[in-house]
Design an enzyme around this catalytic site. Structure first.
Site, PDB file in Angstrom:
ATOM      1  N   HIS A  60       0.818  -1.223   0.000  1.00  0.00           N
ATOM      2  CA  HIS A  60       0.000   0.000   0.000  1.00  0.00           C
ATOM      3  C   HIS A  60       0.853   1.274   0.000  1.00  0.00           C
ATOM      4  O   HIS A  60       0.724   2.097  -0.910  1.00  0.00           O
ATOM      5  CB  HIS A  60      -1.007  -0.032   1.152  1.00  0.00           C
ATOM      6  CG  HIS A  60      -1.665   1.289   1.427  1.00  0.00           C
ATOM      7  ND1 HIS A  60      -2.489   1.916   0.503  1.00  0.00           N
ATOM      8  CD2 HIS A  60      -1.592   2.125   2.493  1.00  0.00           C
ATOM      9  CE1 HIS A  60      -2.902   3.067   1.014  1.00  0.00           C
ATOM     10  NE2 HIS A  60      -2.371   3.218   2.210  1.00  0.00           N
ATOM     11  N   HIS A  85       3.789   7.103   5.215  1.00  0.00           N
ATOM     12  CA  HIS A  85       2.586   7.818   5.670  1.00  0.00           C
ATOM     13  C   HIS A  85       1.784   7.086   6.748  1.00  0.00           C
ATOM     14  O   HIS A  85       1.121   7.714   7.548  1.00  0.00           O
ATOM     15  CB  HIS A  85       1.688   8.217   4.491  1.00  0.00           C
ATOM     16  CG  HIS A  85       0.798   7.136   3.967  1.00  0.00           C
ATOM     17  ND1 HIS A  85       1.198   6.263   2.987  1.00  0.00           N
ATOM     18  CD2 HIS A  85      -0.466   6.782   4.301  1.00  0.00           C
ATOM     19  CE1 HIS A  85       0.207   5.422   2.729  1.00  0.00           C
ATOM     20  NE2 HIS A  85      -0.817   5.708   3.515  1.00  0.00           N
ATOM     21  N   GLU A  89       1.032   6.153  12.444  1.00  0.00           N
ATOM     22  CA  GLU A  89      -0.346   5.814  12.764  1.00  0.00           C
ATOM     23  C   GLU A  89      -0.498   4.358  13.200  1.00  0.00           C
ATOM     24  O   GLU A  89      -1.154   4.054  14.188  1.00  0.00           O
ATOM     25  CB  GLU A  89      -1.225   6.101  11.534  1.00  0.00           C
ATOM     26  CG  GLU A  89      -2.641   5.585  11.598  1.00  0.00           C
ATOM     27  CD  GLU A  89      -3.480   6.294  12.651  1.00  0.00           C
ATOM     28  OE1 GLU A  89      -3.045   7.338  13.132  1.00  0.00           O
ATOM     29  OE2 GLU A  89      -4.549   5.764  12.984  1.00  0.00           O
ATOM     30  N   ASP A  90       0.130   3.455  12.453  1.00  0.00           N
ATOM     31  CA  ASP A  90      -0.173   2.031  12.629  1.00  0.00           C
ATOM     32  C   ASP A  90       0.928   1.172  13.236  1.00  0.00           C
ATOM     33  O   ASP A  90       0.734  -0.018  13.431  1.00  0.00           O
ATOM     34  CB  ASP A  90      -0.491   1.389  11.255  1.00  0.00           C
ATOM     35  CG  ASP A  90      -1.767   1.943  10.666  1.00  0.00           C
ATOM     36  OD1 ASP A  90      -2.568   2.480  11.440  1.00  0.00           O
ATOM     37  OD2 ASP A  90      -1.935   1.842   9.448  1.00  0.00           O
TER      38      ASP A  90
HETATM   39 MN    MN Z   1      -2.792   4.722   3.866  1.00  0.00          MN
END
Ligand code: MN
Length: 733
Positions: A60, A85, A89-90
């Site tokens: 991704h 990106h 966040e993850d």
């Molecule tokens: Mn994404």
């Protein structure tokens, strides 16, 4: 799912090589090193994650980076940020890690992207709008945040098959609502088109497939047509030594769909399903000249339609788009649009901002995007606009076509289509806008509300004493002007509210009611006003009924009991669940600018209840249907049938103005008429429309027609009139 790791790793390596190969900008050794490090970091960060489809997560970010590198054509910093990106966040990686490894700029972009992801993706439209607003706030850090976010969204849309259907539809609507307009505004037309087509694919799959099939079937016919067209021009173009190519450009599935819907026609009846593009090589200084030379050749062979000439070369759009568009009567007597543009213009049209940036090398400021960011900044700074207003205004401005207007000094200003002279005044400067007295368009005095057209020359007449009135809100369409007018109106309101707050404090003390946040909230509900500000404002104006305030004070101690009683009576669901408490304070629905009462039906798809944010939709057979703003059908209705949308509001019928006629009878005596008019003019919220007094011998008859805000006011007025000596009877006609 069994995954062969070796094959997968090979594929990852291949994708990575591809990324470097397809970059639109030349990458230096330093650039490549940065991208390599970002790639390694992302691979490590996501090593244990898989996407819903089962593939390794790293595919991704690589795909997003590829869109950023090739389709948009951004720099190495952006490519690195795109790869990273989702890390903060993850994954375990923190922003500090990113900053340590990649420095401040990359970290700031990743931070912006993380912030956007953090915004809860909620069903509530106001929340979504609020998120959107916050998202735009991050724009101020770096526009690359928004561009990478669009790329991220594009890839998610491209790979949405693994998602459950309800999520697909939700994401697709959001894309249509927020991301496609953004891509359009930034000038990334290709991506905008792809986002729209993909959205349609998930929101209306049958429709999408049907149109797609038809386009594929007519492909051959289209190719033949372009061949025939080119044949006519070839000799003349070649004679001029032009280096060019001619290509067909199909209208997107989404725009054909919209056209069919809007005009209620079938596929065959859409006449401009494709356009012809003539792209030529040129030195910068000859570009414009060559465009018109080609124009001249094309129109030598085919008759042009003069009303469809668009010269975006002399006045480029503010997102940088340049092109010369004409519509001519082509072979087989068919109208066809021809777009003439240089290779440079073509790249800008395809890639948008990035290509624009590439051609404007050096430190030259890109005024288009700068101006856009500045305008956004202004809207964001104004604290008065609610999130939904903001999105609505913003969307309006995104889609609006632009017009160009001259200042008296001959300077060109761009405004959205439909702008008024007053919009123009505000676009020059807030100070000029708020001091506007009048306007001259092409030398003639016109009303401030007059819409201006491209090419108009507009002069604003100002005066120190002028100041915005509530009417002005009806005269303007730009969010800038609206917000500035609203904030000057609010300044006045705030002043009165400030006084009202103090008065209320004293009154509550006198009534022995504790003056705290909770009491104020209860009073807001009790007096059916929208906010504490409204409450204070009304107290300041003196329109809050003292008796009602006393009543409130007596029930104050029982408020808990009341709360539960009301709760039992209230409709289950919505208002209580969302913590609004108490029953809805709105009970009547009105439509349009005139706030008319019309027949309507509540739409079963979203079942709006009183107080919801709603709009009316004029159906063909069933009159007006009322939908919630966040109804899943709303986006498609709003985007496809904007002209059938009627604005609607819930109001409190007790506060609705109405016209009343009072007839007074009595015995005439000196000064009676004077006393009557004094009583009326001293009454709040009464607006006299007509007065008529007659005397016959000593008998007196008066007829008053007026607008009052509610029955309570009318009743009070009647009582006061009866107190006047000589008046015997006051009756409502
Ligand atoms: Mn994404």
């Amino acid at each position: 799912m069994l995954i062969d790791e070796e094959t997968e790793n090979k594929e990852i390596a291949k994708q990575y090589k591809d990324l470097l190969k397809i970059s639109y900008l030349q990458l230096s050794a330093v650039d490549k090193k940065l991208i390599r490090l970002a790639f390694n970091t992302a691979v490590d960060a996501h090593k244990t994650q898989r996407r819903k489809s089962g593939e390794a997560y790293i595919f991704h970010p690589i795909a997003v980076a590829k869109i950023v590198a090739s389709e948009i054509g951004l720099d190495a910093t952006s490519i690195a940020a795109a790869l990273l990106h989702d890390t903060v966040e993850d994954t375990e990686y923190t922003l500090d890690d990113i900053e340590r490894l990649f420095g401040n700029t990359v970290a700031k972009i990743v931070h912006g992207l993380t912030k956007i992801s953090h915004l809860k993706k909620d069903k509530d439209v106001s929340l979504q709008a609020e998120n959107f607003r916050k998202m735009l706030l991050t724009l101020n850090d770096d526009i690359r945040v928004i561009i990478i976010k669009i790329a991220d969204r594009l890839h998610n849309m491209q790979t949405m098959d693994a998602m459950p259907e309800y999520k697909q539809v939700k994401i697709a609507s959001e894309t249509l609502y927020i991301y496609a307009p953004l891509a359009h505004r930034i000038g990334m037309y290709n991506i905008k088109t792809e986002l729209e087509d993909l959205s349609l694919k998930y929101t209306e799959p049958n429709r999408f497939d049907a149109i797609k099939d038809k386009i594929e079937q007519s492909q051959e016919e289209q190719t033949q047509y372009i061949k025939a067209f080119s044949k006519f021009l070839k000799t003349s173009l070649d004679k001029e030594d032009l280096n060019y190519f001619i290509k067909g450009r199909s209208k997107s599935i989404y725009s054909i769909h919209k056209k069919m819907q809007k005009q209620s026609i079938n596929y065959e009846q859409v006449f401009d399903k494709f356009a012809i593009r003539i792209v030529y090589k040129s030195m910068p200084k000859d570009e414009k000249f060559l465009a018109w030379k080609i124009y001249s050749i094309v129109t030598d062979h085919f008759t042009p339609n003069p009303t469809r000439l668009r010269d975006w070369i002399s006045s480029p759009k503010s997102n940088g788009y340049e092109s010369l568009h004409i519509t001519v009567m082509g072979p087989n007597n068919k109208w066809i649009e021809v777009q003439i543009r240089s290779e440079r213009m073509h790249e800008i049209a395809e890639k948008g901002y990035a290509a624009h940036y590439r051609y404007k090398q050096g430190d030259e400021k890109d005024s288009g995007i700068e101006g856009w960011l500045n305008r956004l900044q202004e809207v964001l700074e104004s604290k008065d606009s609610s999130a939904i207003d903001f999105v609505e205004n913003f969307k309006l401005n995104l889609y609006a076509e632009e017009i160009f207007v001259f200042t008296p000094q001959g300077e060109l200003k761009s405004l959205p289509q439909g702008s008024s002279a007053l919009d123009f005044a505000y676009s020059i400067h807030t100070e000029i806008g708020s001091k506007t007295r009048g306007a001259r368009v092409n030398g003639k005095l016109v009303p401030l509300s007059r819409t201006v057209k491209s090419g108009d020359s507009v002069e604003i007449i100002t005066s120190q004493n002028a100041k915005p009135t509530a009417n002005w809100l009806d005269y303007v369409i730009t969010s800038r002007a609206r917000n500035k007018i609203k904030s000057s109106l609010n300044e006045e309101k705030n002043k009165i509210a400030e006084e009202g707050k103090e008065i209320l404090r004293r009154k509550l003390k006198h009534l022995r009611v504790e003056n705290n946040e909770k009491t104020i909230q209860q009073l807001v509900l009790y007096f059916k006003v929208n906010s504490s500000l409204d409450l204070f404002y009304r107290v300041g104006l003196g329109t809050v009924d003292n008796r009602k305030l006393k009543e409130f004070a007596t029930t104050y101690n029982n408020s808990f009991l009341n709360f539960f009683k009301k709760r039992l009576r209230a409709k289950p669901g919505k208002s209580i669940a969302e913590g609004e408490g108490f029953v809805s304070r709105y009970d009547k629905l009105v439509f349009g600018k005139e706030r008319e009462e019309l027949q309507y039906k509540l739409s079963p798809c979203c079942n709006p209840i009183a107080g919801d944010k709603v709009f009316g939709f004029v159906t063909i057979n069933e009159g007006i249907k009322v939908h919630q703003y966040n109804c899943s059908n709303a986006v498609s209705l709003q985007s496809s049938y904007a002209y059938r949308i009627v604005p609607a509001w819930w109001i409190d019928s007790g506060e609705q103005e109405f016209t009343a006629e009072l007839v007074l009878h009595g015995i005439d005596q000196q000064g009676l008429v004077n006393q009557v008019t004094r009583v009326i003019s001293n009454s709040m919220n009464v607006d006299i429309k007509k007065i008529n007094f007659q005397t016959e011998e000593e008998l007196f008859k008066g007829t008053l027609t007026m607008r009052v805000n509610n029955k309570q006011t009318l009743k009070k007025l009647k009582q006061r009139l009866l107190k006047i000596t000589g008046i015997e009877k006051v009756a409502r006609q």
